[in-house]
Design a protein around this motif. Sequence first.
Motif, PDB file in Angstrom:
ATOM      1  N   ALA A  28       0.833  -1.209   0.000  1.00 28.37           N
ATOM      2  CA  ALA A  28       0.000   0.000   0.000  1.00 28.37           C
ATOM      3  C   ALA A  28       0.859   1.248   0.000  1.00 28.37           C
ATOM      4  O   ALA A  28       0.603   2.214  -0.736  1.00 28.37           O
ATOM      5  CB  ALA A  28      -0.914  -0.014   1.225  1.00 28.37           C
ATOM      6  N   LEU A  29       1.907   1.247   0.811  1.00 27.12           N
ATOM      7  CA  LEU A  29       2.785   2.412   0.925  1.00 27.12           C
ATOM      8  C   LEU A  29       3.475   2.719  -0.401  1.00 27.12           C
ATOM      9  O   LEU A  29       3.620   3.889  -0.783  1.00 27.12           O
ATOM     10  CB  LEU A  29       3.825   2.152   2.016  1.00 27.12           C
ATOM     11  CG  LEU A  29       4.778   3.283   2.372  1.00 27.12           C
ATOM     12  CD1 LEU A  29       4.005   4.486   2.887  1.00 27.12           C
ATOM     13  CD2 LEU A  29       5.773   2.808   3.427  1.00 27.12           C
ATOM     14  N   ALA A  30       3.876   1.689  -1.123  1.00 27.61           N
ATOM     15  CA  ALA A  30       4.568   1.889  -2.399  1.00 27.61           C
ATOM     16  C   ALA A  30       3.678   2.602  -3.418  1.00 27.61           C
ATOM     17  O   ALA A  30       4.163   3.393  -4.226  1.00 27.61           O
ATOM     18  CB  ALA A  30       5.036   0.545  -2.959  1.00 27.61           C
ATOM     19  N   ILE A  31       2.399   2.329  -3.375  1.00 24.79           N
ATOM     20  CA  ILE A  31       1.462   2.941  -4.327  1.00 24.79           C
ATOM     21  C   ILE A  31       1.242   4.420  -4.027  1.00 24.79           C
ATOM     22  O   ILE A  31       0.974   5.218  -4.927  1.00 24.79           O
ATOM     23  CB  ILE A  31       0.114   2.180  -4.304  1.00 24.79           C
ATOM     24  CG1 ILE A  31       0.317   0.748  -4.794  1.00 24.79           C
ATOM     25  CG2 ILE A  31      -0.947   2.886  -5.153  1.00 24.79           C
ATOM     26  CD1 ILE A  31      -0.883  -0.139  -4.569  1.00 24.79           C
ATOM     27  N   GLU A  32       1.348   4.789  -2.726  1.00 29.45           N
ATOM     28  CA  GLU A  32       1.026   6.147  -2.275  1.00 29.45           C
ATOM     29  C   GLU A  32      -0.395   6.524  -2.706  1.00 29.45           C
ATOM     30  O   GLU A  32      -0.605   7.528  -3.401  1.00 29.45           O
ATOM     31  CB  GLU A  32       2.048   7.165  -2.783  1.00 29.45           C
ATOM     32  CG  GLU A  32       3.456   6.933  -2.253  1.00 29.45           C
ATOM     33  CD  GLU A  32       4.420   8.064  -2.552  1.00 29.45           C
ATOM     34  OE1 GLU A  32       4.001   9.035  -3.222  1.00 29.45           O
ATOM     35  OE2 GLU A  32       5.582   7.995  -2.116  1.00 29.45           O
ATOM     36  N   PRO A  33      -1.380   5.744  -2.277  1.00 26.68           N
ATOM     37  CA  PRO A  33      -2.764   5.985  -2.699  1.00 26.68           C
ATOM     38  C   PRO A  33      -3.379   7.174  -1.972  1.00 26.68           C
ATOM     39  O   PRO A  33      -2.860   7.634  -0.953  1.00 26.68           O
ATOM     40  CB  PRO A  33      -3.473   4.684  -2.303  1.00 26.68           C
ATOM     41  CG  PRO A  33      -2.699   4.225  -1.100  1.00 26.68           C
ATOM     42  CD  PRO A  33      -1.265   4.609  -1.360  1.00 26.68           C
ATOM     43  N   GLU A  34      -4.500   7.644  -2.494  1.00 30.73           N
ATOM     44  CA  GLU A  34      -5.202   8.746  -1.842  1.00 30.73           C
ATOM     45  C   GLU A  34      -5.965   8.262  -0.616  1.00 30.73           C
ATOM     46  O   GLU A  34      -6.122   8.988   0.364  1.00 30.73           O
ATOM     47  CB  GLU A  34      -6.172   9.409  -2.824  1.00 30.73           C
ATOM     48  CG  GLU A  34      -5.481  10.168  -3.946  1.00 30.73           C
ATOM     49  CD  GLU A  34      -6.480  10.851  -4.849  1.00 30.73           C
ATOM     50  OE1 GLU A  34      -7.315  11.624  -4.336  1.00 30.73           O
ATOM     51  OE2 GLU A  34      -6.435  10.609  -6.067  1.00 30.73           O
TER      52      GLU A  34
END
Length: 265
Positions: free
Chosen positions: A99-105
């Motif tokens: 999840a952190l790698a994606i840097e989602p909203e």
Amino acid sequence: EAPACGGVEVLGGELYRLPHPKRLAIMRRMVFCFQKPYMFNKSVRRNIEYGLAVRGAGKALVESRVNSAMELLKIAHLRNRNAQTLSSGEMQRVSIARALAIEPEFVLLDEPLANVDASSVSLVENAISRLRSIGSTVLVATHVPEQAYRLSADVLRLERGRIAPPAIENLLEGEIVSRDGAAVFNTGGIKVWVVTDRRGSARAALDPRDIIVSRERISSSARNCFSGRVTVMKESAGQVVLFVDVGVVLAARITRESFRELDVT
């Protein structure tokens, strides 16, 4: 899958009333980390890369984000392991790294600390703080009130599916500062020695069952010892709750036997 009742409102609109392409576009801006994470039958690194790969991220960006996430959660040494062979706690860290790698909203975390061993709790909490610092909106579901207040800026308690008033005791707000090589949580009323790498504004919840009440100062290595005055006493669930003013008012739960021995009036 649409909810059986109620709705899901995102960015001011009802998600499941949107056309499928728009709904899919919004959902790609979100990440959901399950309590029991699903791992692909691939290496840890490939699992963390997956979200970026399906979003068309370039090789350099993938390399940078994945390495950074693995380093933060201390799983770089597992990069070539098959993710399905990991322990449940390691899988949870891989899931959050993904999840952190994606840097989602938007990030939805279901019991993120449920399967994490005590030595790794701070790693996961730091990752959640990192998500917030990059602008992600993080929603955490947990059955542990202390975790909710420690991890979140705003807390909603649900009871039978409805929002209920807060039920937590001894919720403190203040600032964690460095002192003599250690961390001190300063509430403005008391200063509490704590074990954490965090610094700055924070909340802390003290379990009333973990507070020892004594008429005399206890000789021990414990650094947090405060004198105070009992202001309120009440019975609750077969125990006695004492509210003690030590600079801030703290609730302490003790047995009836302990209460009689203390002879508090």
